[in-house]
Motif scaffolding. Sequence first.
Motif, PDB file in Angstrom:
ATOM      1  N   LEU A  20      18.734  14.927  36.725  1.00 35.54           N
ATOM      2  CA  LEU A  20      18.910  14.541  35.321  1.00 35.54           C
ATOM      3  C   LEU A  20      17.770  15.066  34.452  1.00 35.54           C
ATOM      4  O   LEU A  20      17.997  15.586  33.352  1.00 35.54           O
ATOM      5  N   VAL A  21      16.546  14.924  34.959  1.00 30.58           N
ATOM      6  CA  VAL A  21      15.401  15.455  34.205  1.00 30.58           C
ATOM      7  C   VAL A  21      15.499  16.970  34.092  1.00 30.58           C
ATOM      8  O   VAL A  21      15.245  17.561  33.029  1.00 30.58           O
ATOM      9  N   GLY A  22      15.893  17.619  35.202  1.00 24.67           N
ATOM     10  CA  GLY A  22      16.070  19.074  35.163  1.00 24.67           C
ATOM     11  C   GLY A  22      17.147  19.491  34.191  1.00 24.67           C
ATOM     12  O   GLY A  22      16.988  20.482  33.448  1.00 24.67           O
ATOM     13  N   GLY A  23      18.259  18.746  34.159  1.00 21.60           N
ATOM     14  CA  GLY A  23      19.324  19.056  33.205  1.00 21.60           C
ATOM     15  C   GLY A  23      18.866  18.874  31.768  1.00 21.60           C
ATOM     16  O   GLY A  23      19.186  19.688  30.890  1.00 21.60           O
ATOM     17  N   PHE A  24      18.088  17.788  31.514  1.00 23.05           N
ATOM     18  CA  PHE A  24      17.580  17.563  30.159  1.00 23.05           C
ATOM     19  C   PHE A  24      16.614  18.668  29.744  1.00 23.05           C
ATOM     20  O   PHE A  24      16.682  19.169  28.599  1.00 23.05           O
ATOM     21  N   LEU A  25      15.730  19.066  30.671  1.00 17.39           N
ATOM     22  CA  LEU A  25      14.803  20.154  30.356  1.00 17.39           C
ATOM     23  C   LEU A  25      15.550  21.462  30.119  1.00 17.39           C
ATOM     24  O   LEU A  25      15.179  22.249  29.222  1.00 17.39           O
ATOM     25  N   TYR A  27      18.498  21.706  28.862  1.00 19.96           N
ATOM     26  CA  TYR A  27      19.081  21.584  27.521  1.00 19.96           C
ATOM     27  C   TYR A  27      18.032  21.871  26.450  1.00 19.96           C
ATOM     28  O   TYR A  27      18.303  22.590  25.467  1.00 19.96           O
ATOM     29  N   ILE A  28      16.831  21.301  26.630  1.00 24.37           N
ATOM     30  CA  ILE A  28      15.760  21.521  25.644  1.00 24.37           C
ATOM     31  C   ILE A  28      15.384  23.007  25.592  1.00 24.37           C
ATOM     32  O   ILE A  28      15.215  23.596  24.504  1.00 24.37           O
ATOM     33  N   ILE A  29      15.257  23.617  26.772  1.00 24.88           N
ATOM     34  CA  ILE A  29      14.893  25.041  26.809  1.00 24.88           C
ATOM     35  C   ILE A  29      15.979  25.893  26.165  1.00 24.88           C
ATOM     36  O   ILE A  29      15.689  26.828  25.378  1.00 24.88           O
ATOM     37  N   ARG A  31      18.171  24.990  23.912  1.00 26.24           N
ATOM     38  CA  ARG A  31      18.159  24.797  22.460  1.00 26.24           C
ATOM     39  C   ARG A  31      16.967  25.514  21.826  1.00 26.24           C
ATOM     40  O   ARG A  31      17.078  26.079  20.726  1.00 26.24           O
ATOM     41  N   GLY A  32      15.818  25.495  22.520  1.00 27.93           N
ATOM     42  CA  GLY A  32      14.665  26.218  21.992  1.00 27.93           C
ATOM     43  C   GLY A  32      14.912  27.714  21.925  1.00 27.93           C
ATOM     44  O   GLY A  32      14.524  28.377  20.942  1.00 27.93           O
ATOM     45  N   ILE A  33      15.569  28.255  22.963  1.00 33.85           N
ATOM     46  CA  ILE A  33      15.887  29.698  22.952  1.00 33.85           C
ATOM     47  C   ILE A  33      16.843  30.022  21.817  1.00 33.85           C
ATOM     48  O   ILE A  33      16.662  31.026  21.085  1.00 33.85           O
ATOM     49  N   ILE A  34      17.865  29.183  21.621  1.00 36.82           N
ATOM     50  CA  ILE A  34      18.834  29.439  20.540  1.00 36.82           C
ATOM     51  C   ILE A  34      18.159  29.345  19.180  1.00 36.82           C
ATOM     52  O   ILE A  34      18.391  30.180  18.283  1.00 36.82           O
ATOM     53  N   ASN A  35      17.315  28.319  18.988  1.00 32.64           N
ATOM     54  CA  ASN A  35      16.602  28.205  17.709  1.00 32.64           C
ATOM     55  C   ASN A  35      15.697  29.410  17.483  1.00 32.64           C
ATOM     56  O   ASN A  35      15.573  29.903  16.345  1.00 32.64           O
ATOM     57  N   HIS A  36      15.055  29.882  18.567  1.00 31.83           N
ATOM     58  CA  HIS A  36      14.215  31.064  18.425  1.00 31.83           C
ATOM     59  C   HIS A  36      15.033  32.283  17.995  1.00 31.83           C
ATOM     60  O   HIS A  36      14.608  33.062  17.118  1.00 31.83           O
ATOM     61  N   GLU A  37      16.212  32.438  18.609  1.00 28.55           N
ATOM     62  CA  GLU A  37      17.083  33.550  18.224  1.00 28.55           C
ATOM     63  C   GLU A  37      17.534  33.417  16.780  1.00 28.55           C
ATOM     64  O   GLU A  37      17.594  34.413  16.037  1.00 28.55           O
ATOM     65  N   PHE A  38      17.855  32.195  16.368  1.00 25.03           N
ATOM     66  CA  PHE A  38      18.255  31.978  14.978  1.00 25.03           C
ATOM     67  C   PHE A  38      17.114  32.321  14.037  1.00 25.03           C
ATOM     68  O   PHE A  38      17.322  32.924  12.970  1.00 25.03           O
ATOM     69  N   ASN A  39      15.916  31.893  14.418  1.00 24.79           N
ATOM     70  CA  ASN A  39      14.765  32.195  13.572  1.00 24.79           C
ATOM     71  C   ASN A  39      14.569  33.705  13.455  1.00 24.79           C
ATOM     72  O   ASN A  39      14.279  34.223  12.356  1.00 24.79           O
ATOM     73  N   GLU A  40      14.703  34.412  14.559  1.00 22.79           N
ATOM     74  CA  GLU A  40      14.570  35.877  14.522  1.00 22.79           C
ATOM     75  C   GLU A  40      15.605  36.486  13.590  1.00 22.79           C
ATOM     76  O   GLU A  40      15.312  37.408  12.803  1.00 22.79           O
ATOM     77  N   LYS A  41      16.853  35.976  13.688  1.00 23.75           N
ATOM     78  CA  LYS A  41      17.913  36.509  12.821  1.00 23.75           C
ATOM     79  C   LYS A  41      17.641  36.196  11.356  1.00 23.75           C
ATOM     80  O   LYS A  41      17.860  37.038  10.467  1.00 23.75           O
ATOM     81  N   LEU A  42      17.159  34.959  11.109  1.00 26.01           N
ATOM     82  CA  LEU A  42      16.862  34.589   9.719  1.00 26.01           C
ATOM     83  C   LEU A  42      15.740  35.451   9.138  1.00 26.01           C
ATOM     84  O   LEU A  42      15.817  35.904   7.982  1.00 26.01           O
ATOM     85  N   PHE A  43      14.719  35.685   9.929  1.00 25.23           N
ATOM     86  CA  PHE A  43      13.627  36.540   9.438  1.00 25.23           C
ATOM     87  C   PHE A  43      14.098  37.987   9.258  1.00 25.23           C
ATOM     88  O   PHE A  43      13.676  38.685   8.319  1.00 25.23           O
ATOM     89  N   ALA A  44      14.967  38.428  10.116  1.00 29.39           N
ATOM     90  CA  ALA A  44      15.511  39.784   9.961  1.00 29.39           C
ATOM     91  C   ALA A  44      16.360  39.881   8.700  1.00 29.39           C
ATOM     92  O   ALA A  44      16.302  40.887   7.948  1.00 29.39           O
ATOM     93  N   GLU A  45      17.183  38.838   8.446  1.00 26.06           N
ATOM     94  CA  GLU A  45      18.000  38.836   7.238  1.00 26.06           C
ATOM     95  C   GLU A  45      17.123  38.730   5.990  1.00 26.06           C
ATOM     96  O   GLU A  45      17.451  39.283   4.933  1.00 26.06           O
ATOM     97  N   LYS A  46      16.013  37.992   6.108  1.00 23.07           N
ATOM     98  CA  LYS A  46      15.087  37.913   4.978  1.00 23.07           C
ATOM     99  C   LYS A  46      14.538  39.310   4.652  1.00 23.07           C
ATOM    100  O   LYS A  46      14.520  39.737   3.477  1.00 23.07           O
TER     101      LYS A  46
END
Length: 420
Positions: A20-25, A27-29, A31-46
């Motif tokens: 369960l802890v591994g599954g939660f981690l 999920y967090i990882i 989501r962090g990777i997806i947010n990082h990709e979104f941030n990269e895309k947002l900065f590229a679009e900027k």
Amino acid sequence: MKLLSLTNRYYLASILPILLVGGFLAYIILRGIINHEFNEKLFAEKKQFIHEWHTYKNLRETLYLNVGDKIEVKAVEYDPEIGSILSDTIMYDSFEKKELPYRLLKFSHKFDDRFYLVTITKSMLPTEDLIQGVGQIILILIAGLVLSLGFVSRAISKKIWTPFNNTIFSLKNYQIATPANINFDKTTIDEFKELNRVLIHMIDKSRKDYVSLKEFTENASHEIQTPLAIIKSKAELLLQNGNLDQENLEDVGKIYEAANRLSRLKQGLTMLAKMDNNQFEEVEPIEVAELITSSLENYEELIAMKEISLTKTYNSSPTLVLNNTLAYVLVTNLINNAIKHNLKQGSINIILNNDELIIENPGQPLSDDPENYFNRFKKGSAQSDSSGLGLALIKKICDIYDMRISYTVNEAKHRIAIQF
């Protein structure tokens, strides 16, 4: 609880929190990777937006990039001095017709001597669906892994513990009174090898002790019987001798009674020792009602002498599988106890049901808990003709055949009940 079940529970209790802890981690990882990709895309679009804004003069205030993605440009009077601010927000989506999560990048920019506040938003709906799907997959994998580990652990443990179970089976079926040696299955597991070795050593020692005790019991019984017979015989001759005065006759009578008591004591102890050594293994069907009736015939004179009224109530005629000798000892001791400890002109009430035998008789009140009189040498009075082993023999026989026995006294009425 079986050891295998307990082991699986400990495995589950240890592995499940880790998964369960591994599954939660995970999920967090993710989501962090997806947010990082979104941030990269947002900065590229900027960067792309600023480039196009300076290149193309006819850009509108609101620009839609993809479905759910847009850029808002708002003129402001002064420089807000906003570098780049990333945040999550909830906005209504006209295409989906509901509120959806968005990733937002806000920054300020100067163009043609004017200040602008620019907001770039990207819909996170596809990623939320992706995260939800991945989360479901993780949960399914965790459940599948736990179940698989449970089945695999059970199968492996069952195979590993087979030699131990075979050893237990052999021990259950081993009879120390039989001359056959016990044999355990061969195993490659060192711990089970050591267990079998220790058990064989203990069984060999126990068998030697059993044989020694059996020989001692038989020899002691035989050797004691001869001098007892001589003492009783000589005492009888002296009692028949008319030359003895009253005082000497009383002394000889005491010797004769003591010899009889010692003989009964020897017989009782020998019987208990044989039962402890499992020397009464032969069994046969015994009709309880017939056994009681035939045993009472041997006590008719004694019952008449004490003027005891006898009542027999046979509500059923059960048949029990017992050793013939032990069945006889059980019934005769019950009858003898009811007669010996009865009152003058008393009564004996015998009730036989399908699953119970009850014997009731009046008697003297007891000074101790009735259940304590099943112990060896426990007597209700100090009368010399009692060995204190009668009830102990009855209790031992009941224990051998898993019969429950109870002894109660209510207003000087003694009641012994045996449940088959």
